[in-house]
Write an enzyme that holds these catalytic residues in place. Sequence first.
Site, PDB file in Angstrom:
ATOM      1  CE1 TYR A 177     -62.379  20.474 -11.487  1.00  0.00           C
ATOM      2  CE2 TYR A 177     -60.413  19.424 -12.362  1.00  0.00           C
ATOM      3  CZ  TYR A 177     -61.761  19.376 -12.064  1.00  0.00           C
ATOM      4  OH  TYR A 177     -62.489  18.232 -12.328  1.00  0.00           O
ATOM      5  CG  ASP A 207     -54.061  19.976  -7.207  1.00  0.00           C
ATOM      6  OD1 ASP A 207     -53.313  19.235  -7.885  1.00  0.00           O
ATOM      7  OD2 ASP A 207     -55.296  20.017  -7.359  1.00  0.00           O
ATOM      8  CE  LYS A 259     -54.807  17.017 -15.608  1.00  0.00           C
ATOM      9  NZ  LYS A 259     -55.376  18.049 -14.766  1.00  0.00           N
TER      10      LYS A 259
HETATM   11  C1  LIG Z   1     -56.562  17.749 -13.764  1.00  0.00           C
HETATM   12  C2  LIG Z   1     -56.478  18.277 -12.385  1.00  0.00           C
HETATM   13  C3  LIG Z   1     -57.073  17.625 -11.294  1.00  0.00           C
HETATM   14  C4  LIG Z   1     -57.991  16.452 -11.476  1.00  0.00           C
HETATM   15  O1  LIG Z   1     -57.351  15.357 -12.001  1.00  0.00           O
HETATM   16  P1  LIG Z   1     -58.247  14.198 -12.697  1.00  0.00           P
HETATM   17  O2  LIG Z   1     -57.246  13.136 -13.022  1.00  0.00           O
HETATM   18  O3  LIG Z   1     -58.879  14.837 -13.896  1.00  0.00           O
HETATM   19  O4  LIG Z   1     -59.249  13.754 -11.704  1.00  0.00           O
HETATM   20  C5  LIG Z   1     -56.829  18.105 -10.027  1.00  0.00           C
HETATM   21  N1  LIG Z   1     -56.057  19.172  -9.816  1.00  0.00           N
HETATM   22  C6  LIG Z   1     -55.476  19.837 -10.842  1.00  0.00           C
HETATM   23  C7  LIG Z   1     -54.600  20.999 -10.548  1.00  0.00           C
HETATM   24  C8  LIG Z   1     -55.692  19.427 -12.157  1.00  0.00           C
HETATM   25  O5  LIG Z   1     -55.150  20.119 -13.158  1.00  0.00           O
END
Ligand SMILES: *Cc1c(COP(=O)(O)O)cnc(C)c1O
Length: 431
Positions: A145, A240, A268
């Site tokens: 994601y 990511d 995060k």
């Molecule tokens: C949470 C997450 C996102 C998106 O971050 P948001 O602050 O919710 O937009 C993107 N990549 C990864 C791996 C994530 O866990």
Amino acid sequence: MHKPNKSKALFERARQILPGGVDSPVRAFQSVGGSPLFVRRAWGSTLEDVDGNRFIDYVMSWGPLIHGHAPAGLVRAVNAAARLGTSFGAPSALEVELGERVRTLVPSMERVRFVSSGTEAAMSAIRVARAFTGRDRIIKFEGCYHGHADAFLVKAGSGATTLGVPTSPGVPKAVAADTLLARYNDIASVEALCEEQGRSIAAIIVEPIAGNMGVVAPADGFLDALRTLATRHNILLIFDEVISGFRASAGGAQAIFGITPDLTCLGKIIGGGLPVGAYGGRADVMDLVAPAGPVYQAGTLSGNPVAMTAGLWALKRLTAGLYRDLSKRGAMLAAGFAEAARAARVPLQVNAFGSVMTPFFTTSPVRDYDSALTANTRAYATFFRAMLARGIYPPPSQFEAWFLSAAHTDRDVKKTVDAARAAMKAVARDM
Ligand SMILES: *Cc1c(COP(=O)(O)O)cnc(C)c1O
């Protein structure tokens, strides 16, 4: 647990104003049944709902809260920052300081641009990768994601086509077609795409430790092979690390596996519980971003002083001792769940990496999206409800990570494992 009467009433009201009653879908408890608990306050490892029920929290806002809920020092720092102004819309020293700290911890990030979410970070990283390479396509992995930008809401097309198709109405087919899907931990699936279409691929984006199909660690050599392939085809490698950054280690997954990506996405933990994201990497790539270069990307609240302050507070406290304690408790929790499942004869695969883990209710080892999908989501829902009834707040979906923080004690973990023993018996009765 007393009855969640106030939560139920609030959810009814919420559904009349917020689509589905929430601001982010998984919060609605749809895949585990029941209605969501509305939170009144939280401290340390504890979450308290509006009815006064208390839980040991394993969602921890989905990862940002590595130091626990509302640490006193962070609250003081945020208060002091707010008094000096909540937003400037002009540069401040805080952005420079946080940027430099990020680069110290993650040296591959020679340049850093702050945004307000992980979604923005990933979306902007592929924009600059496309500009740098002059190519339009990207490769992503099934089950990873990267936020909700159009290019990422894509699954593999059926049959012979390798072009992605939208997973959500509203995503243009043409946008989805530029996203190619590969299988996590299957380097051959990436090789095939690069051989066929390498010259039109701008970037490979990957969670170096997958966290959004549940926790799945990279197989030996997988990330190395991605680095080699990307370099060979002049494709940018984007890690990511929105979850793994500052979580797997102070330097993220890239420090643990010794791989240097071209670009990195953060979110995060970087905001200490306030909305911050960042993307960055090679100076020659990032210097294409406006106003240094022509790639447009902007944000009214980017580099917000209160959020930068929270991020600085969090990043200054990433000690070796923190990771040692987190890993120790992560291992305790994983072993406890595995043992509870064995005792109740419930098939369970526990995937753990340091302070994150997912108990998958399946007999097959989980190493990619297809094997994750073998998990019995009904069993997870039973487990979830039985844990909730015992004062534990697990993620409301089988395919999410459980997060530990510095505030979780040995006693919390022991209480959680005791609850899991009873919950596994409930699962066994239900199977
Ligand atoms: C949470 C997450 C996102 C998106 O971050 P948001 O602050 O919710 O937009 C993107 N990549 C990864 C791996 C994530 O866990």
